[in-house]
Enzyme design. Structure first.
Site, PDB file in Angstrom:
ATOM      1  N   ASP A 173       0.206  29.509 -24.403  1.00  0.00           N
ATOM      2  CA  ASP A 173      -0.170  28.164 -23.942  1.00  0.00           C
ATOM      3  C   ASP A 173      -1.671  28.153 -23.672  1.00  0.00           C
ATOM      4  O   ASP A 173      -2.199  29.101 -23.058  1.00  0.00           O
ATOM      5  CB  ASP A 173       0.624  27.838 -22.664  1.00  0.00           C
ATOM      6  CG  ASP A 173       0.431  26.401 -22.190  1.00  0.00           C
ATOM      7  OD1 ASP A 173      -0.725  25.908 -22.182  1.00  0.00           O
ATOM      8  OD2 ASP A 173       1.428  25.781 -21.804  1.00  0.00           O
ATOM      9  N   GLU A 233      -5.612  19.194 -33.653  1.00  0.00           N
ATOM     10  CA  GLU A 233      -4.748  18.109 -33.147  1.00  0.00           C
ATOM     11  C   GLU A 233      -5.627  17.044 -32.478  1.00  0.00           C
ATOM     12  O   GLU A 233      -5.229  15.893 -32.358  1.00  0.00           O
ATOM     13  CB  GLU A 233      -3.706  18.681 -32.174  1.00  0.00           C
ATOM     14  CG  GLU A 233      -2.383  17.945 -32.229  1.00  0.00           C
ATOM     15  CD  GLU A 233      -1.296  18.568 -31.357  1.00  0.00           C
ATOM     16  OE1 GLU A 233      -1.521  19.637 -30.758  1.00  0.00           O
ATOM     17  OE2 GLU A 233      -0.211  17.964 -31.279  1.00  0.00           O
TER      18      GLU A 233
HETATM   19  C1  6MZ Z   1       0.557  21.365 -28.831  1.00  0.00           C
HETATM   20  C2  6MZ Z   1       2.737  21.586 -28.151  1.00  0.00           C
HETATM   21  C3  6MZ Z   1       3.097  20.398 -28.830  1.00  0.00           C
HETATM   22  O1  6MZ Z   1       7.047  26.620 -25.522  1.00  0.00           O
HETATM   23  O2  6MZ Z   1       8.088  25.560 -23.514  1.00  0.00           O
HETATM   24  N1  6MZ Z   1       3.842  22.059 -27.570  1.00  0.00           N
HETATM   25  N2  6MZ Z   1       1.489  22.061 -28.155  1.00  0.00           N
HETATM   26  N3  6MZ Z   1       0.815  20.219 -29.491  1.00  0.00           N
HETATM   27  C4  6MZ Z   1       2.069  19.687 -29.497  1.00  0.00           C
HETATM   28  N4  6MZ Z   1       2.251  18.500 -30.146  1.00  0.00           N
HETATM   29  C5  6MZ Z   1       2.933  17.382 -29.599  1.00  0.00           C
HETATM   30  N5  6MZ Z   1       4.411  20.210 -28.663  1.00  0.00           N
HETATM   31  C6  6MZ Z   1       4.860  21.235 -27.897  1.00  0.00           C
HETATM   32  O3  6MZ Z   1       7.899  24.297 -25.672  1.00  0.00           O
HETATM   33  C7  6MZ Z   1       7.070  23.307 -25.124  1.00  0.00           C
HETATM   34  C8  6MZ Z   1       5.616  23.714 -25.218  1.00  0.00           C
HETATM   35  O4  6MZ Z   1       5.210  23.720 -26.599  1.00  0.00           O
HETATM   36  C9  6MZ Z   1       3.870  23.276 -26.724  1.00  0.00           C
HETATM   37  C10 6MZ Z   1       3.367  22.964 -25.318  1.00  0.00           C
HETATM   38  O5  6MZ Z   1       2.704  24.104 -24.802  1.00  0.00           O
HETATM   39  C11 6MZ Z   1       4.667  22.726 -24.558  1.00  0.00           C
HETATM   40  O6  6MZ Z   1       4.552  22.975 -23.172  1.00  0.00           O
HETATM   41  P1  6MZ Z   1       8.138  25.732 -24.997  1.00  0.00           P
HETATM   42  O7  6MZ Z   1       9.497  26.114 -25.482  1.00  0.00           O
END
Ligand code: 6MZ
Length: 368
Positions: A173, A233
């Protein structure tokens, strides 16, 4: 029985799915209600946030903070993993790279390793489909390649069940420190024999500096883990160039690229994980018809259609294929080819040795 739409019956590969972004709404609401009953959250407020349709990128990250409050204990991590696998398998995803950020939650006695053990427990808990977490032999052996290819063919694996290959990517993260990122990479190395194949860098793109994560990512690469980066992004040309210079095995999104960045990406031929609905919903791209999918597809650049967060954005892999087909006028046969090409970009085994002919066979049976 009603005929299944081709985008559902077609075997598919999903390479960009965040675990906590892929949770069923019904499960999130159930978890929120439980915490509401304990007086830990205000259920009507949480319900409103969960069911809200359009969210800016900033709001999405606030939603993730809320989701993490609902999910970060071992039992729930196991449950959501199991359900997410079942949902992808149900729409004929035959190979899934699921990514998640290993988390610490002191109040629940959770550390990064125990979080990942709960994820593995979830993979093992799936009974409705056969889950291949880590093949004894490497994924590239002809036997495994063809088994993979026949993944959604119940008759062929002798169990009467669909089969899905699942590999894991550990996410760093962008809020994390160099040490925390390094801890995640070391955990990935420790869990390699359990199906962990790579590292992802994700999180709110306006937070954190590339140089903070670079030492851990370099170490991961040296150790043979494959890397995918959320790249572009938001607009940040300096970071985009630095990320491309790092030569990741794939990148996600690539929304805010300028001419120089496109030129570099194309010359390096780095595969792009395309998340149409996510980009539109977060307004990173204003409308689907101007999405860079079209240019990358037409120029033959390696791309793979993905969901990003099927729960948060109310989408599915099938939905992404249907959307791309209707938005860009790509016919079924070409969409099938696009799905098949994704095998070339998976992190498991030696990608180039994959035998894709059987996948064609499976698709031909149902829908082409
Ligand atoms: C960047 C994203 C994301 O890891 O807790 N996450 N990071 N851009 C995006 N686009 C919309 N979508 C999700 O899944 C959730 C985490 O994935 C990343 C973010 O760090 C989010 O907290 P996990 O399973």
């Amino acid at each position: 029985m009603a005929k299944m739409d081709w985008w559902v019956s077609m075997p598919k590969v999903e390479l960009h799915a965040h675990l906590n972004g892929s949770i069923r709404d019904s499960t999130l609401l159930e978890l929120a209600r439980e915490l509401g009953n304990k007086g830990l959250v205000c259920f009507p407020d949480v319900e409103h946030v969960i069911l809200k349709d359009d969210r800016s990128l900033t709001e999405v990250f606030k939603l993730f903070d809320l989701i993490h409050i609902l999910t970060t204990d071992h039992e729930t991590v196991t449950r959501i993993t199991k359900e997410v696998i079942e949902d992808f398998a149900a729409e004929n995803v035959v190979y899934l790279e699921l990514r998640t950020t290993p988390k610490k939650n002191v109040s629940k006695g959770m550390n990064k390793k125990s979080y990942m053990e709960a994820v593995l427990e979830g993979l093992r808990a799936v009974t409705t489909v056969e889950v291949d977490i880590f093949s004894e032999h490497n994924f590239d052996s002809p036997a495994n390649a063809s088994t993979f290819a026949r993944g959604n063919d119940c008759a062929s694996n002798g169990t009467g069940k669909k089969k899905i290959y699942v590999r894991l990517l550990l996410s760093i993260d962008r809020r994390e420190t160099t040490e925390a990122a390094m801890e995640t990479v070391k955990l990935a190395l420790e869990m390699r024999h359990l199906g962990v194949v790579g590292i992802d860098l994700s999180g709110n793109p306006v937070i954190g500096e590339w140089l903070t994560f670079l030492p851990a990512l370099e170490f991961a690469k040296e150790q043979g883990l494959l890397i995918t980066l959320h790249c572009g992004e938001v607009s940040n040309p300096v970071e985009i160039h630095a990320m491309l210079d790092f030569l990741p095995s794939r990148i996600g999104h690539a929304c805010c690229f300028g001419e120089a960045e496109w030129a570099k990406l194309k010359s390096l031929k780095i595969p792009v994980e395309i998340c149409l609905t996510s980009n539109i919903r977060t307004e990173t791209i204003s409308s689907v018809d101007i999405h860079h999918f079209a240019d990358l597809y037409n120029s033959g650049h390696p791309i793979v259609l993905c969901t990003d967060d099927s729960g948060v954005f109310s989408t599915s892999v099938s939905g992404e294929y249907s959307l791309a087909s209707s938005s860009f006028g790509i016919q079924k046969r070409a969409m099938f080819q696009l799905a098949k090409n994704a095998i070339n970009f998976i992190f498991a085994g030696h990608r180039n040795e994959m035998n894709t002919s059987d996948l064609v066979e499976v698709g031909t049976k149902g829908s082409i």
